[in-house]
Design a protein around this motif. Structure first.
Motif, PDB file in Angstrom:
ATOM      1  N   MET A 150       0.860  -1.183   0.000  1.00 46.80           N
ATOM      2  CA  MET A 150       0.000   0.000   0.000  1.00 46.80           C
ATOM      3  C   MET A 150       0.900   1.238   0.000  1.00 46.80           C
ATOM      4  SD  MET A 150      -3.108  -1.094   2.588  1.00 46.80           S
ATOM      5  CE  MET A 150      -4.164   0.232   1.979  1.00 46.80           C
ATOM      6  N   THR A 152       1.388   5.576   0.958  1.00 44.47           N
ATOM      7  CA  THR A 152       0.966   6.890   1.436  1.00 44.47           C
ATOM      8  C   THR A 152       1.703   7.936   0.608  1.00 44.47           C
ATOM      9  OG1 THR A 152       2.667   6.973   3.179  1.00 44.47           O
ATOM     10  CG2 THR A 152       0.469   6.157   3.794  1.00 44.47           C
ATOM     11  N   PHE A 157      -3.055   7.990   2.734  1.00 43.56           N
ATOM     12  CA  PHE A 157      -3.168   6.713   2.035  1.00 43.56           C
ATOM     13  C   PHE A 157      -3.831   6.891   0.673  1.00 43.56           C
ATOM     14  CE2 PHE A 157      -2.300   4.896   6.167  1.00 43.56           C
ATOM     15  CZ  PHE A 157      -1.587   3.746   5.848  1.00 43.56           C
ATOM     16  N   GLU A 159      -5.986   5.277  -2.112  1.00 47.28           N
ATOM     17  CA  GLU A 159      -6.955   4.194  -2.276  1.00 47.28           C
ATOM     18  C   GLU A 159      -7.232   3.909  -3.751  1.00 47.28           C
ATOM     19  OE1 GLU A 159      -7.597   2.393   0.108  1.00 47.28           O
ATOM     20  OE2 GLU A 159      -6.991   3.655   1.783  1.00 47.28           O
ATOM     21  N   THR A 178       1.387  -4.308   4.185  1.00 47.96           N
ATOM     22  CA  THR A 178       0.326  -4.586   5.143  1.00 47.96           C
ATOM     23  C   THR A 178       0.030  -6.077   5.180  1.00 47.96           C
ATOM     24  OG1 THR A 178      -1.999  -4.190   5.720  1.00 47.96           O
ATOM     25  CG2 THR A 178      -1.434  -4.165   3.380  1.00 47.96           C
ATOM     26  N   GLY A 182      -4.427  -3.096   5.351  1.00 52.69           N
ATOM     27  CA  GLY A 182      -4.189  -1.716   5.746  1.00 52.69           C
ATOM     28  C   GLY A 182      -4.524  -1.387   7.181  1.00 52.69           C
ATOM     29  N   ASP A 187      -4.313   2.572   7.924  1.00 54.95           N
ATOM     30  CA  ASP A 187      -5.199   3.046   6.861  1.00 54.95           C
ATOM     31  C   ASP A 187      -6.605   3.219   7.430  1.00 54.95           C
ATOM     32  OD1 ASP A 187      -6.763   3.520   4.655  1.00 54.95           O
ATOM     33  OD2 ASP A 187      -5.996   1.851   3.476  1.00 54.95           O
ATOM     34  N   TYR A 190      -9.753   1.025   6.327  1.00 55.83           N
ATOM     35  CA  TYR A 190      -9.956  -0.328   6.841  1.00 55.83           C
ATOM     36  C   TYR A 190      -9.939  -0.393   8.365  1.00 55.83           C
ATOM     37  CZ  TYR A 190      -9.268  -1.860   2.049  1.00 55.83           C
ATOM     38  OH  TYR A 190      -9.392  -2.037   0.703  1.00 55.83           O
TER      39      TYR A 190
END
Length: 204
Positions: A150, A152, A157, A159, A178, A182, A187, A190
């Motif tokens: 994932m 940032t 974050f 998506e 992750t 997340g 995150d 989630y």
């Protein structure tokens, strides 16, 4: 590619920057351009002039493994895989563009779907060593059913795909591994935390 050479040889950037300053003082620049021995260098100079700035990119695995998960290749977090590196970019480059530029420069292999301009998803990275241990591939599902990479962007974050975000000077891009879709790395989408304190980037 010269951008990748910048990453492989940090002193190259300083030396070429000094060269650019000297070239700016040349009165007969056309003579330099036509010089056979200087032609390749001139192409390099023009390429360097395309750089619009730099972004910072890192890769880390601090994912919290889930107890009882089966078929886990890496039961322990790897920690920092690539510490923050300064990566050059040109106007229009996406998060995906600069990410692959860094991985290529460091001789990492990788697997992804989509392109750097559309639908990019980084599935895995590979061919690297940490503390004397070699890793052929590290990516989705290697640490559980909810594991994978994932991102940032400036602590927000992403998506959407990395191809949906164009970079700007000074951006900080963190690829984070992750193990719980997340939730284990903060995150809010989630984990259910407040979006006001942990915003989520929504793309272009």
């Amino acid at each position: 590619e010269i951008f990748e050479d910048f990453l492989r040889f940090p002193q190259l950037r300083t030396a070429l920057s000094e060269l650019l300053a000297e070239l700016a003082d040349l009165r007969d620049i056309s003579r330099f351009q036509k010089d056979t021995e200087a032609s390749s260098l001139w192409k390099l100079v023009n390429r360097l002039r395309e750089i619009d700035g730099y972004v910072n990119i890192s890769f880390t695995d601090n994912g919290k493994r889930v107890q009882g998960e089966s078929n886990v290749t890496y039961p322990k977090a790897l920690g920092t895989i690539i510490s923050s590196k300064k990566v050059p970019y040109t106007k229009g480059d996406t998060v995906a563009d600069v990410t692959l530029r860094l991985l290529n420069a460091m001789n990492f292999t990788y697997q992804h779907t989509g392109t750097t301009k559309n639908g990019f998803y980084l599935a895995s990275i590979g061919d690297f060593s940490l503390k004397g241990i070699s890793y052929d591939s590290f990516g989705e599902f290697d640490a559980g059913s909810g594991s994978g990479w994932m991102i940032t962007l400036n602590k927000i974050f992403i998506e959407y795909g990395a191809s949906d975000f164009e970079v700007k000077n000074g951006d900080t891009i963190k690829w984070q591994y992750t193990c719980q879709l997340g939730a284990d790395i903060g995150d809010p989408f989630y984990s259910g935390s407040s979006s006001s304190s942990s915003p989520v980037a929504s793309g272009k």
